[in-house]
Each structure stands twice: as structure tokens, then as C-alpha cells.
Write a protein that holds these residues in place. Structure first.
Motif, PDB file in Angstrom:
ATOM      1  N   ALA A   1      22.872  -5.850  25.994  1.00 29.73           N
ATOM      2  CA  ALA A   1      23.410  -6.471  24.784  1.00 29.73           C
ATOM      3  C   ALA A   1      22.685  -7.782  24.490  1.00 29.73           C
ATOM      4  CB  ALA A   1      24.910  -6.699  24.917  1.00 29.73           C
ATOM      5  N   GLY A   2      22.366  -8.528  25.534  1.00 30.83           N
ATOM      6  CA  GLY A   2      21.605  -9.769  25.340  1.00 30.83           C
ATOM      7  C   GLY A   2      20.216  -9.500  24.784  1.00 30.83           C
ATOM      8  N   GLN A   3      19.556  -8.463  25.285  1.00 28.93           N
ATOM      9  CA  GLN A   3      18.229  -8.106  24.785  1.00 28.93           C
ATOM     10  C   GLN A   3      18.278  -7.642  23.331  1.00 28.93           C
ATOM     11  OE1 GLN A   3      15.834  -5.514  27.397  1.00 28.93           O
ATOM     12  NE2 GLN A   3      17.407  -5.882  28.953  1.00 28.93           N
ATOM     13  N   LEU A   4      19.381  -6.985  22.964  1.00 23.00           N
ATOM     14  CA  LEU A   4      19.503  -6.400  21.631  1.00 23.00           C
ATOM     15  C   LEU A   4      20.292  -7.274  20.656  1.00 23.00           C
ATOM     16  CD1 LEU A   4      20.243  -2.683  22.608  1.00 23.00           C
ATOM     17  CD2 LEU A   4      18.064  -3.677  21.852  1.00 23.00           C
ATOM     18  N   LEU A   5      20.610  -8.490  21.047  1.00 21.99           N
ATOM     19  CA  LEU A   5      21.458  -9.352  20.225  1.00 21.99           C
ATOM     20  C   LEU A   5      20.991  -9.429  18.775  1.00 21.99           C
ATOM     21  CD1 LEU A   5      23.876 -11.232  20.027  1.00 21.99           C
ATOM     22  CD2 LEU A   5      22.417 -13.094  20.852  1.00 21.99           C
ATOM     23  N   GLY A   6      19.709  -9.536  18.546  1.00 15.60           N
ATOM     24  CA  GLY A   6      19.186  -9.619  17.190  1.00 15.60           C
ATOM     25  C   GLY A   6      19.308  -8.333  16.397  1.00 15.60           C
ATOM     26  N   GLU A   7      19.604  -7.224  17.055  1.00 14.44           N
ATOM     27  CA  GLU A   7      19.748  -5.923  16.388  1.00 14.44           C
ATOM     28  C   GLU A   7      21.201  -5.499  16.227  1.00 14.44           C
ATOM     29  OE1 GLU A   7      17.236  -4.299  14.958  1.00 14.44           O
ATOM     30  OE2 GLU A   7      16.053  -6.034  15.594  1.00 14.44           O
ATOM     31  N   ILE A   8      22.126  -6.183  16.884  1.00 12.33           N
ATOM     32  CA  ILE A   8      23.539  -5.815  16.803  1.00 12.33           C
ATOM     33  C   ILE A   8      24.079  -6.238  15.440  1.00 12.33           C
ATOM     34  CG2 ILE A   8      25.842  -6.242  17.753  1.00 12.33           C
ATOM     35  CD1 ILE A   8      24.466  -6.608  20.503  1.00 12.33           C
ATOM     36  N   ASP A   9      24.696  -5.286  14.757  1.00 10.10           N
ATOM     37  CA  ASP A   9      25.272  -5.549  13.439  1.00 10.10           C
ATOM     38  C   ASP A   9      26.757  -5.888  13.531  1.00 10.10           C
ATOM     39  OD1 ASP A   9      22.918  -4.738  11.705  1.00 10.10           O
ATOM     40  OD2 ASP A   9      23.185  -2.939  12.935  1.00 10.10           O
ATOM     41  N   HIS A  10      27.456  -5.210  14.446  1.00  6.54           N
ATOM     42  CA  HIS A  10      28.902  -5.406  14.586  1.00  6.54           C
ATOM     43  C   HIS A  10      29.251  -5.580  16.055  1.00  6.54           C
ATOM     44  CE1 HIS A  10      29.387  -4.124  10.438  1.00  6.54           C
ATOM     45  NE2 HIS A  10      28.610  -3.092  10.727  1.00  6.54           N
ATOM     46  N   LEU A  11      30.214  -6.446  16.312  1.00 15.63           N
ATOM     47  CA  LEU A  11      30.742  -6.667  17.650  1.00 15.63           C
ATOM     48  C   LEU A  11      32.235  -6.387  17.580  1.00 15.63           C
ATOM     49  CD1 LEU A  11      30.645  -7.771  20.589  1.00 15.63           C
ATOM     50  CD2 LEU A  11      30.945 -10.053  19.610  1.00 15.63           C
ATOM     51  N   ILE A  12      32.693  -5.423  18.371  1.00 14.82           N
ATOM     52  CA  ILE A  12      34.116  -5.131  18.458  1.00 14.82           C
ATOM     53  C   ILE A  12      34.503  -5.316  19.919  1.00 14.82           C
ATOM     54  CG2 ILE A  12      35.959  -3.457  18.096  1.00 14.82           C
ATOM     55  CD1 ILE A  12      34.073  -2.114  16.028  1.00 14.82           C
ATOM     56  N   VAL A  13      35.390  -6.279  20.144  1.00 13.29           N
ATOM     57  CA  VAL A  13      35.768  -6.663  21.497  1.00 13.29           C
ATOM     58  C   VAL A  13      37.227  -6.331  21.748  1.00 13.29           C
ATOM     59  CG1 VAL A  13      36.052  -8.616  23.065  1.00 13.29           C
ATOM     60  CG2 VAL A  13      34.100  -8.554  21.532  1.00 13.29           C
ATOM     61  N   LYS A  14      37.456  -5.600  22.826  1.00 19.53           N
ATOM     62  CA  LYS A  14      38.815  -5.445  23.339  1.00 19.53           C
ATOM     63  C   LYS A  14      38.984  -6.587  24.349  1.00 19.53           C
ATOM     64  CE  LYS A  14      38.083  -1.317  24.912  1.00 19.53           C
ATOM     65  NZ  LYS A  14      36.685  -1.072  24.575  1.00 19.53           N
ATOM     66  N   LEU A  15      39.745  -7.595  23.977  1.00 20.58           N
ATOM     67  CA  LEU A  15      39.926  -8.783  24.800  1.00 20.58           C
ATOM     68  C   LEU A  15      41.170  -8.592  25.657  1.00 20.58           C
ATOM     69  CD1 LEU A  15      38.804 -11.636  25.350  1.00 20.58           C
ATOM     70  CD2 LEU A  15      40.302 -12.462  23.526  1.00 20.58           C
ATOM     71  N   TYR A  16      40.936  -8.251  26.933  1.00 16.84           N
ATOM     72  CA  TYR A  16      42.036  -7.935  27.835  1.00 16.84           C
ATOM     73  C   TYR A  16      42.693  -9.209  28.365  1.00 16.84           C
ATOM     74  CZ  TYR A  16      40.273  -3.151  27.954  1.00 16.84           C
ATOM     75  OH  TYR A  16      39.876  -1.884  27.608  1.00 16.84           O
ATOM     76  N   PRO A  17      44.010  -9.182  28.571  1.00 13.44           N
ATOM     77  CA  PRO A  17      44.714 -10.354  29.095  1.00 13.44           C
ATOM     78  C   PRO A  17      44.545 -10.480  30.609  1.00 13.44           C
ATOM     79  CG  PRO A  17      46.290  -8.600  28.691  1.00 13.44           C
ATOM     80  CD  PRO A  17      44.936  -8.104  28.234  1.00 13.44           C
ATOM     81  N   VAL A  18      43.300 -10.764  31.006  1.00 18.38           N
ATOM     82  CA  VAL A  18      42.980 -10.912  32.419  1.00 18.38           C
ATOM     83  C   VAL A  18      41.798 -11.876  32.539  1.00 18.38           C
ATOM     84  CG1 VAL A  18      41.390  -8.925  32.465  1.00 18.38           C
ATOM     85  CG2 VAL A  18      42.504  -9.626  34.563  1.00 18.38           C
ATOM     86  N   VAL A  19      41.795 -12.648  33.611  1.00 20.12           N
ATOM     87  CA  VAL A  19      40.684 -13.547  33.923  1.00 20.12           C
ATOM     88  C   VAL A  19      40.027 -13.012  35.187  1.00 20.12           C
ATOM     89  CG1 VAL A  19      40.055 -15.895  34.619  1.00 20.12           C
ATOM     90  CG2 VAL A  19      41.794 -15.546  32.848  1.00 20.12           C
ATOM     91  N   LEU A  20      38.708 -12.785  35.142  1.00 14.53           N
ATOM     92  CA  LEU A  20      38.001 -12.265  36.314  1.00 14.53           C
ATOM     93  C   LEU A  20      37.416 -13.368  37.183  1.00 14.53           C
ATOM     94  CD1 LEU A  20      36.115  -9.105  34.966  1.00 14.53           C
ATOM     95  CD2 LEU A  20      38.411  -9.286  35.924  1.00 14.53           C
ATOM     96  N   GLY A  21      36.990 -14.446  36.587  1.00 11.29           N
ATOM     97  CA  GLY A  21      36.408 -15.529  37.371  1.00 11.29           C
ATOM     98  C   GLY A  21      34.949 -15.320  37.728  1.00 11.29           C
ATOM     99  N   GLY A  22      34.386 -14.205  37.360  1.00 16.96           N
ATOM    100  CA  GLY A  22      32.986 -13.898  37.623  1.00 16.96           C
ATOM    101  C   GLY A  22      32.734 -12.436  37.320  1.00 16.96           C
ATOM    102  N   GLY A  23      31.465 -12.088  37.233  1.00 18.64           N
ATOM    103  CA  GLY A  23      31.119 -10.709  36.964  1.00 18.64           C
ATOM    104  C   GLY A  23      29.945 -10.603  36.026  1.00 18.64           C
TER     105      GLY A  23
END
Length: 189
Positions: free
Chosen positions: A133-155
Motif C-alpha cells: 500500500a505504501g508503494q502504491l500510495l500514489g495510485e490508490i483512489d479510495h481508502l476504506i478502513v474498518k477501524l476496529y476497537p482494539v490497540v495492538l501496540g505494534g505490527g
């Protein structure tokens, strides 16, 4: 012209998977499954679609692109064609895939996505991972995020890039009963 949509789940602190690429920390509740099955059924792998009794074409996408790490989750489960209902591409410079339904993009993922966007068809689903996704950032037209109610602290981060501020224009938002927020954005150009 076709569009590229990064449809992804993330923790509140911006991680799409644990440090080893696992997804077990994300609460996949009936509300989340209902949302995905109702709004983006084609983003479910074939095995999940079968279990939910889903078939037929998707609503938004006819093609999926994923990185090696995301594809490895399927391979680890013994599945070489995780999205048999979509045209499948895996970006990897090292992976050799024997499945005729999966095409490897071994170099220049940006050029490959630009070429796919010029072809006839429905949208392109970017299934992960964060580095791709970082490599393709300039080509991404839409971002749809499922924002879960959890904190991972890393990953694995949502976008594996260096400092690269990119503007977003909000489209829609929805709060599911389990506390998961589904946020939709268009990337500003």
C-alpha cells in the motif's frame, strides 16, 4: 478508467496485522461479517464466501492485488487461489506460484497497477499489505478502513512508507454495533 481501492481493517493505532502478519487480534464480530458480506462480498476469500452462502459477481471489484505477506496467509492454510471469484495478482519478486489463476507481478508494481487501471473491468481491490500500500500510495483512489476497537501496540502499519503526507477527502462513515467504524475516503490528487 478503473480505480484502485485499499479496503483494509486496522487497529486504532494504525496496524493491519500483528508483527508476524497474523489477524487474530482483530474482533471479527457478526456485525463486521454482515457489513462485509452485504457491502463488499467480493473481498471475502472463496472459502469464507462458501461458508456464508455467497456466490456470483461482486458489487465493486473484479480484480484483487495483494502483497506476498497477505498471500502467505492463504498459502499457510493450503490455499493457492484465495479469491477464485476475482482476477488475482500477487506482488512478489521472489515467489513462484504454480496456480494458473494467480498472476505474479515480480517488478514495477506501480507500472503494473497503472496498466490494470487502463483495462476494461470493475474496480481493483488492494487486499494488502501495508508495504505494498505504501508503494502504491500514489495510485490508490479510495481508502476504506474498518477501524476496529482494539490497540495492538505494534505490527504491520497501514502504510509502510516514510514520511509522505497525503490528503484525504471523506466520503462516508458508519459505526457498527460492535464499535467498529467503517470510514471511506478519496485520496486527494
Amino acid at each position: 478508467m478503473r480505480t484502485l481501492t485499499y479496503y483494509v481493517g486496522t487497529s486504532l493505532d494504525g496496524f493491519i496485522a500483528d508483527p508476524d502478519g497474523g489477524l487474530a487480534a482483530f474482533p471479527i464480530t457478526p456485525e463486521v461479517v454482515d457489513h462485509i458480506a452485504g457491502e463488499y462480498p467480493e473481498t471475502l476469500p472463496g472459502q469464507a464466501r462458501e461458508q456464508l452462502g455467497l456466490s456470483g459477481p461482486g458489487k465493486h471489484f473484479d480484480t484483487v492485488v495483494q502483497g506476498r505477506g497477505s498471500y502467505a496467509l492463504a498459502l499457510d492454510a493450503g490455499i493457492s487461489s484465495p479469491y477464485p471469484h476475482l482476477k488475482q495478482y500477487v506482488v512478489s519478486s521472489t515467489l513462484q506460484i504454480e496456480d494458473p489463476d494467480v498472476t505474479v507481478i515480480s517488478s514495477d508494481p506501480v507500472g503494473a497497477i497503472r496498466a490494470l487501471k487502463q483495462e476494461e473491468g470493475a474496480g481493483i481491490y488492494l487486499a494488502g499489505g501495508g508495504n505494498l500500500a505504501g508503494q502504491l500510495l500514489g495510485e490508490i483512489d479510495h481508502l476504506i478502513v474498518k477501524l476496529y476497537p482494539v490497540v495492538l501496540g505494534g505490527g504491520i502499519p497501514l502504510f509502510g512508507t516514510g514520511f509522505a503526507p497525503t490528503g484525504l477527502t471523506p466520503n462516508t462513515h458508519q459505526l457498527l454495533g460492535d464499535g467498529t467504524a467503517v470510514l471511506s475516503y478519496q485520496l486527494s490528487r
